[in-house]
Write a protein that holds these residues in place. Sequence first.
Motif, PDB file in Angstrom:
ATOM      1  N   ARG A  26       0.990  -1.094   0.104  1.00 31.07           N
ATOM      2  CA  ARG A  26      -0.003   0.214   0.137  1.00 31.07           C
ATOM      3  C   ARG A  26       0.847   1.175   0.036  1.00 31.07           C
ATOM      4  N   THR A  27       0.536   2.241  -0.505  1.00 28.20           N
ATOM      5  CA  THR A  27       1.337   3.476  -0.889  1.00 28.20           C
ATOM      6  C   THR A  27       0.832   4.777  -0.194  1.00 28.20           C
ATOM      7  N   GLU A  28       1.718   5.747  -0.025  1.00 30.18           N
ATOM      8  CA  GLU A  28       1.126   7.108   0.384  1.00 30.18           C
ATOM      9  C   GLU A  28       1.954   8.106  -0.420  1.00 30.18           C
ATOM     10  N   GLU A  29       1.508   8.938  -1.263  1.00 30.18           N
ATOM     11  CA  GLU A  29       2.265   9.802  -2.157  1.00 30.18           C
ATOM     12  C   GLU A  29       2.465  11.024  -1.304  1.00 30.18           C
ATOM     13  N   LEU A  30       3.674  11.532  -1.497  1.00 26.70           N
ATOM     14  CA  LEU A  30       4.175  12.497  -0.632  1.00 26.70           C
ATOM     15  C   LEU A  30       4.020  13.776  -1.495  1.00 26.70           C
ATOM     16  N   PRO A  31       4.005  14.718  -0.864  1.00 22.54           N
ATOM     17  CA  PRO A  31       3.797  16.182  -1.646  1.00 22.54           C
ATOM     18  C   PRO A  31       5.203  16.741  -1.866  1.00 22.54           C
ATOM     19  N   ASN A  32       5.030  17.811  -2.793  1.00 18.03           N
ATOM     20  CA  ASN A  32       6.369  18.772  -3.201  1.00 18.03           C
ATOM     21  C   ASN A  32       7.350  17.931  -4.064  1.00 18.03           C
ATOM     22  N   GLY A  33       7.099  17.072  -4.531  1.00 16.54           N
ATOM     23  CA  GLY A  33       8.292  16.201  -5.658  1.00 16.54           C
ATOM     24  C   GLY A  33       9.373  15.913  -4.707  1.00 16.54           C
ATOM     25  N   LEU A  34      10.567  15.831  -5.161  1.00 19.38           N
ATOM     26  CA  LEU A  34      11.772  15.191  -4.419  1.00 19.38           C
ATOM     27  C   LEU A  34      12.082  16.130  -3.191  1.00 19.38           C
ATOM     28  N   ALA A  35      11.455  17.357  -3.209  1.00 20.98           N
ATOM     29  CA  ALA A  35      11.669  18.051  -1.750  1.00 20.98           C
ATOM     30  C   ALA A  35      10.838  17.378  -0.784  1.00 20.98           C
ATOM     31  N   GLY A  36       9.937  16.584  -0.856  1.00 23.07           N
ATOM     32  CA  GLY A  36       9.101  16.149   0.015  1.00 23.07           C
ATOM     33  C   GLY A  36       9.900  14.872   0.733  1.00 23.07           C
ATOM     34  N   ILE A  37      10.902  14.500   0.193  1.00 24.62           N
ATOM     35  CA  ILE A  37      11.509  13.187   0.629  1.00 24.62           C
ATOM     36  C   ILE A  37      12.140  13.474   1.989  1.00 24.62           C
ATOM     37  N   PRO A  38      12.702  14.397   2.315  1.00 27.33           N
ATOM     38  CA  PRO A  38      13.316  14.394   3.609  1.00 27.33           C
ATOM     39  C   PRO A  38      12.464  14.464   4.885  1.00 27.33           C
ATOM     40  N   ASP A  39      11.316  14.985   4.781  1.00 31.93           N
ATOM     41  CA  ASP A  39      10.270  14.735   5.720  1.00 31.93           C
ATOM     42  C   ASP A  39       9.727  13.291   5.797  1.00 31.93           C
ATOM     43  N   GLY A  40       9.724  12.701   4.591  1.00 35.43           N
ATOM     44  CA  GLY A  40       9.273  11.319   4.706  1.00 35.43           C
ATOM     45  C   GLY A  40      10.334  10.422   5.457  1.00 35.43           C
ATOM     46  N   LEU A  41      11.559  10.764   5.096  1.00 33.82           N
ATOM     47  CA  LEU A  41      12.750   9.905   5.564  1.00 33.82           C
ATOM     48  C   LEU A  41      12.741  10.013   7.295  1.00 33.82           C
ATOM     49  N   GLU A  42      12.338  11.137   7.741  1.00 34.28           N
ATOM     50  CA  GLU A  42      12.128  11.424   8.885  1.00 34.28           C
ATOM     51  C   GLU A  42      11.226  10.762   9.722  1.00 34.28           C
ATOM     52  N   ARG A  43      10.103  10.584   8.800  1.00 35.40           N
ATOM     53  CA  ARG A  43       8.798   9.698   9.493  1.00 35.40           C
ATOM     54  C   ARG A  43       9.059   8.254   9.580  1.00 35.40           C
ATOM     55  N   LEU A  44       9.947   7.792   8.738  1.00 39.60           N
ATOM     56  CA  LEU A  44      10.480   6.496   8.646  1.00 39.60           C
ATOM     57  C   LEU A  44      11.650   6.208   9.811  1.00 39.60           C
ATOM     58  N   LYS A  45      12.313   7.064   9.996  1.00 39.52           N
ATOM     59  CA  LYS A  45      13.415   7.067  11.024  1.00 39.52           C
ATOM     60  C   LYS A  45      12.604   7.086  12.266  1.00 39.52           C
ATOM     61  N   ASN A  46      11.919   7.627  12.639  1.00 38.23           N
ATOM     62  CA  ASN A  46      11.066   7.996  13.975  1.00 38.23           C
ATOM     63  C   ASN A  46      10.007   6.801  14.083  1.00 38.23           C
ATOM     64  N   ASN A  47      10.172   5.732  13.210  1.00 39.70           N
ATOM     65  CA  ASN A  47       9.107   4.548  13.175  1.00 39.70           C
ATOM     66  C   ASN A  47       7.618   5.312  13.201  1.00 39.70           C
ATOM     67  N   GLN A  48       7.208   6.218  12.325  1.00 42.62           N
ATOM     68  CA  GLN A  48       6.122   6.697  12.304  1.00 42.62           C
ATOM     69  C   GLN A  48       5.292   6.198  10.948  1.00 42.62           C
ATOM     70  N   VAL A  49       5.739   5.267  10.540  1.00 47.29           N
ATOM     71  CA  VAL A  49       5.140   4.589   9.105  1.00 47.29           C
ATOM     72  C   VAL A  49       5.063   3.128   9.431  1.00 47.29           C
ATOM     73  N   SER A  50       3.579   2.700   9.343  1.00 45.32           N
ATOM     74  CA  SER A  50       3.312   1.328   9.717  1.00 45.32           C
ATOM     75  C   SER A  50       2.677   0.645   8.441  1.00 45.32           C
ATOM     76  N   GLY A  51       3.393  -0.330   7.814  1.00 47.04           N
ATOM     77  CA  GLY A  51       2.798  -1.049   6.607  1.00 47.04           C
ATOM     78  C   GLY A  51       2.610  -0.207   5.347  1.00 47.04           C
ATOM     79  N   ILE A  52       3.156   0.849   5.045  1.00 46.93           N
ATOM     80  CA  ILE A  52       2.983   1.455   4.127  1.00 46.93           C
ATOM     81  C   ILE A  52       4.292   2.217   3.380  1.00 46.93           C
ATOM     82  N   LYS A  53       4.216   2.142   2.193  1.00 47.29           N
ATOM     83  CA  LYS A  53       5.205   2.549   1.363  1.00 47.29           C
ATOM     84  C   LYS A  53       5.192   4.121   1.202  1.00 47.29           C
ATOM     85  N   LEU A  54       6.356   4.946   1.504  1.00 45.68           N
ATOM     86  CA  LEU A  54       6.092   6.257   1.180  1.00 45.68           C
ATOM     87  C   LEU A  54       6.632   6.506  -0.218  1.00 45.68           C
TER      88      LEU A  54
END
Length: 345
Positions: A309-337
Amino acid sequence: MSEQKALVLESKQGRFVVSTRPKPTSVPAGELLVKIKASALNPADWKVQDFGPAYIEKYPAVLGSDIAGDVETVGEGVTGFSKGDRVLCQSFFVNNEYAGFQQYTLVPAEIVAKIPENLSYSQAASVPLGLTTASVGLFSNEPTGLGLDPSFDLNVKHSGPVLVIGASTSVGQFSIQLLRLVKLSPIIAYASAHQFDYLKSLGATEFIDRKQVSFSDLPAAVKKITSEPIKLVYDAFSSAESEQAGYDILADGGTIIVTTGDQIKNKVDGKKVLDVLGSVHPPTNREFGKAQYRNLTKYLQDGTIVPNRTEELPNGLAGIPDGLERLKNNQVSGIKLISLPQETA
Ligand SMILES: NC(=O)c1ccc[n+]([C@@H]2O[C@H](COP(=O)([O-])OP(=O)(O)OC[C@H]3O[C@@H](n4cnc5c(N)ncnc54)[C@H](OP(=O)(O)O)[C@@H]3O)[C@@H](O)[C@H]2O)c1
């Protein structure tokens, strides 16, 4: 020179910034240039930023391991692909030209699959790394894998119980599917309870709630489910504690597959640890990778293998660092950003 936007890691353990870099002007023989429509985020991306591993030799570095997009240019000698084909593949961030967090990437055509009509670019981008980490470990031949189905034709039948630790991780979800396809049973999933229904739909048959059962209590919880000897554990989470628990659960002659290096301290004779490299780029895994990508379109089209299952992030490539922060802080469950690089401002 034609340019493209890319998210670059400026220096070892430095910052991610959106920048421009050259778009490849020539395509090596046997390869494709792909216009990236979707790029998935993975734990490796924040880990590389945090730890600065030695295998990244050049900065600024472009990361990103999973892409889906359109064939832009077909290299000499490539058959079976044309400009405009929708494709998915694993990108290779050790070399910037082959990485995923940018708008164009090169890839050897032999490890690319067409995206079937039933999948979006984002769904397709959720597949390569997770699937490959599961498949190399389980299906490819020794020493890279366990050899359950080296030709990836899914015509084999195995038996016996298996435990998947970190079952709701991306790698765990693909492991469950592959284990179901080669008929191992029961498939015991260790994950958060809110993921049980979904994991059941993928093929898991028994469940242990990771919020209720600690790693040290896991061996006893597994014994309550089955008295059969456990010959296989796939640890898709892979911490020192989880690997030790999985190892302790193994019966004599069994194998634990780990994804973040062998961290097991207390070992005995007769049990094996397989430290998987989830990439089809290196020569060691290339033949297996070719077999996987040959069949992948069909398996995705008929639902034999389903994407995350997927979640599309806003702001193109600029949205990646916030997404990585969520992955690192264990705030993503069972979804691919997922990042959409063409939407970068
Ligand atoms: N060796 C390789 O080539 C390779 C390749 C790919 C990935 N990896 C590594 O494999 C691991 C998994 O990667 P991924 O992309 O699949 O991860 P992911 O999908 O980002 O993982 C997120 C999941 O982690 C689970 N989780 C968090 N804490 C847990 C715990 N204590 N026990 C069990 N599960 C827990 C969460 O489960 P719940 O939602 O159930 O709480 C969540 O769903 C990472 O460490 C990654 O770096 C290695």
